[in-house]
Design an enzyme around this catalytic site. Structure first.
Site, short mmCIF file in Angstrom:
data_model
loop_
_atom_site.label_atom_id
_atom_site.label_comp_id
_atom_site.label_asym_id
_atom_site.label_seq_id
_atom_site.Cartn_x
_atom_site.Cartn_y
_atom_site.Cartn_z
N ARG A 160 -0.86 -46.24 -74.51
CA ARG A 160 -0.54 -47.07 -73.80
C ARG A 160 -0.53 -46.93 -72.31
NH1 ARG A 160 1.59 -52.65 -73.30
NH2 ARG A 160 3.38 -52.92 -73.07
N THR A 188 -4.81 -60.38 -74.16
CA THR A 188 -4.81 -58.96 -75.02
C THR A 188 -5.86 -59.49 -75.98
OG1 THR A 188 -2.40 -58.48 -74.68
CG2 THR A 188 -3.42 -57.72 -76.59
N ASP A 192 5.88 -55.13 -68.54
CA ASP A 192 6.96 -55.60 -69.87
C ASP A 192 7.72 -55.17 -70.06
OD1 ASP A 192 4.68 -57.23 -71.00
OD2 ASP A 192 2.96 -55.71 -72.28
N SER A 249 6.04 -52.98 -75.86
CA SER A 249 4.11 -53.62 -76.13
C SER A 249 5.59 -54.35 -77.60
CB SER A 249 3.42 -52.48 -76.53
OG SER A 249 2.36 -53.94 -76.94
N SER A 250 4.24 -55.40 -77.49
CA SER A 250 4.40 -56.38 -78.87
C SER A 250 3.56 -56.64 -79.68
CB SER A 250 4.95 -57.65 -78.65
OG SER A 250 5.94 -57.96 -78.70
N GLY A 256 -1.14 -61.75 -77.92
CA GLY A 256 -0.56 -63.48 -77.71
C GLY A 256 1.48 -62.45 -77.31
N GLY A 257 1.43 -61.43 -76.19
CA GLY A 257 2.35 -61.53 -76.18
C GLY A 257 3.69 -61.31 -76.35
#
Ligand code: DON
Length: 574
Positions: free
Chosen positions: A104, A382, A424, A453-454, A474-475
């Site tokens: 990340r 993403t 984010d 993050s998701s 998709g966030g």
């Protein structure tokens, strides 16, 4: 007139029947693309083919996943990247152990917690979306190097070679890519000169399907990385160019920040669901923890006995999502900076407590759930791909630039698109509202911290063997997309292609809005859900996620690759 009515009625009945059939019936044939020795499913056919070529050359799934990642950085600049970051879950068939690679992005050393607020302390979204200030220190190259050093079979340079060739000699644009490049000038009000130069044709004309897209600078950067390893990116020539570009344009990333960056091999988060093991991403992703929390809640209901798209089913899943997303907002951030109570959130007893709070007939207003963190004063890109090799080594990778084409910044001379991941972080300390802005402490911006993050690359294991490899872009909706896929497969026994293509739903606690993809959503269903207290704007024509997945048939051991129809991905097996 009468005759017309008859014809019309016939077609309406036909559509309803087809709708019913698609919504409720497991169609045996829709099992995806089959393979015995290996399978790669990604958003892009060049990348999937490169992955398969690497497997055929004797590379393992990690070699293939890294090769796919480098290739997507060339052929799918929308989200494929070396200037962003991501996560990779790897599971080893012999030891049955798994590892979660965390690459990340992190905040630069000079970042401050209110750097995106104006003098009146209002969040200026633009600043975290476009331009040099939006960029987090990239992690992908370090992450891929870590994966290869620890778990790869082939030589580093051999795994990057095919991506270099595609950048150097170019690749054919399909219509989607050409249209997407042409749209950039309108979409990016702010992007740097280098960015617009790369995504323009020298004669000023528009890109067309079939054009060959060449990226010389990117090829040079990839060659440096192939020759010198991640050093080239974090210490050498590329680091120098990125730091110079940042300095010139008011960005924060320095050479020291790049040198300081590390990718980590973390312990994945694990849980169980109806006899299956779930292996997913720990913090700095909220994905794995929230996914396991939701599955624990749903486990207490006999979902399989319910109709997939009945109002009661959608209501139950929506309420489950809300509770998990409230916990996400309250507790989650980079666990290297503050503790995330994973054990509690992912415990069966916490799920039991939540089940007691769920009313099967009435939606709980989101505002009621979150009083202690709400301060009410009155999308994104993403990509996910899945790989498995003939030994059963399974790799789920989700990586990102955050927005499509990231920050719209290409560091001069590198050809590398840089992310806008800084967005984010929680932007306005202490301020959480009903529009979805979160201001809780665990994810506030701090130097060197990783933004929450998701992304939820996930493996589902049955009787010691990998059963499903999945994940999505998709966030915040990512976690719910993965949940949709898992319940479709496990509870509703859908063949994998149907499980992927079937309409999805999302509720993210705030905003208090249930979003449903438009197929299968009838007026009647909408009315029932509204009567239960759900807010639904309209059946959403926005597609939710892009979950390129692989299912391994436990009986035959065959691999079934399902590319998500939403972005017309590519599943290749052999
Ligand atoms: O890490 C995250 O959760 C986001 N930056 C992911 C962005 C994303 O999925 C956008 N894609 N559609």
């Amino acid at each position: 007139m009468r005759k017309n009515w008859g014809v019309l009625r016939f077609f309406v009945i036909l559509i309803l029947l087809a709708n019913h059939f698609f919504c409720t019936t497991a169609i045996e044939e829709n099992r995806g693309i089959a393979g015995k020795n290996g399978m790669v499913v990604s958003v892009d056919e060049y990348a999937s083919q490169v992955g398969i070529d690497i497997l055929k050359k004797g590379g393992n799934a990690v070699d293939a996943a890294v090769a796919v990642g480098f290739t997507l950085a060339v052929t799918f600049p929308f989200a494929g990247n070396i200037g962003g970051g991501g996560f990779m879950i790897i599971r080893f068939p012999d030891t049955e152990e798994a590892v979660a690679l965390d690459f990340r992005e992190m905040a630069p050393g000079k970042a401050t917690h209110d750097m995106y607020l104006d003098e009146k302390r209002n969040y200026v979204k633009e600043r975290s979306l476009y331009g040099h200030l939006a960029v987090g220190v990239p992690g992908t190259v370090k992450g891929f190097e870590l994966a290869m050093k620890k778990y790869g079979n082939l030589k580093w340079e051999d795994v990057i070679k095919l991506a270099i060739e595609l950048a150097e000699r170019g690749f054919k644009l399909n219509k989607r890519r050409a249209d997407s490049f042409n749209g950039l000038h309108k979409r990016f009000k702010r992007g740097n000169k280098e960015f617009f130069r790369i995504f323009s044709k020298s004669d000023g004309s528009e890109f067309k399907e079939g054009d060959i897209f060449i990226q010389k600078d990117l090829a040079m950067s990839l060659r440096l990385i192939a020759e010198h390893g991640s050093q080239a990116f974090y210490k050498g020539q590329i680091a120098e160019l990125i730091a110079q570009d940042m300095k010139k344009h008011g960005g924060l990333i320095t050479k020291e920040d790049l040198e300081k960056y590390e990718a980590f091999a973390r312990k994945p988060v694990t849980g169980t669901y109806r006899g299956y093991q779930i292996i997913s991403m720990p913090p700095p992703s909220s994905g794995g923890t929230a996914l396991i929390e939701m599955l624990n809640i749903l486990e207490g209901f006999d979902l399989g006995q319910m109709e997939r798209y009945a109002p009661e089913t959608l209501h139950l899943i929506a309420e489950t999502m809300k509770f998990a997303f409230f916990d996400r907002a309250k507790y989650m951030g980079d666990s290297d900076f503050s503790e995330v109570p994973f054990k509690h959130l992912a415990s069966k007893s916490h799920a039991e407590d939540i089940r007691r709070k769920i009313d099967l007939k009435k939606a709980i207003p989101s505002t009621k759930m979150g009083k202690e963190i709400l301060t009410l004063e009155k999308a994104k890109e993403t990509t996910h791909y899945s790989v498995i090799d003939k030994e059963g080594l399974a790799v789920a990778t989700t990586y990102t630039l955050e927005g499509g084409y990231g920050s719209g910044v290409v560091a001069e001379g590198t050809g590398i698109l840089l992310n806008n991941e800084m967005g984010d972080f929680n932007m306005k300390p202490g301020y959480t509202d009903d529009k979805g802005l979160i201001g809780t402490k665990p994810n506030l911006l701090e130097p060197y911290k990783r933004m929450l993050s998701s992304m939820t690359p996930t493996l589902v294991v049955k009787d010691g063997k990998v059963f499903l490899i999945t994940g999505s872009p998709g966030g915040r909706t990512i976690i719910n997309t993965v949940l949709n896929v898992i319940v479709n497969v496990i509870d509703f026994a859908m063949p994998i292609q149907d499980a992927i293509d079937g309409p999805r739903m999302n509720h993210g606690w705030m905003p208090d809005l249930l979003r449903l993809e438009k197929e299968c959503i009838t007026e009647e269903l909408m009315e029932s859900l509204k009567a239960m207290g759900h807010m639904i704007k309209e059946p959403s024509s926005v597609r939710q996620g892009d979950a390129h997945s692989i299912l391994i048939d436990p009986k035959t051991g065959l691999y079934y690759g399902a590319a998500d129809k939403r972005r017309q991905g590519s599943a290749i097996g052999y």
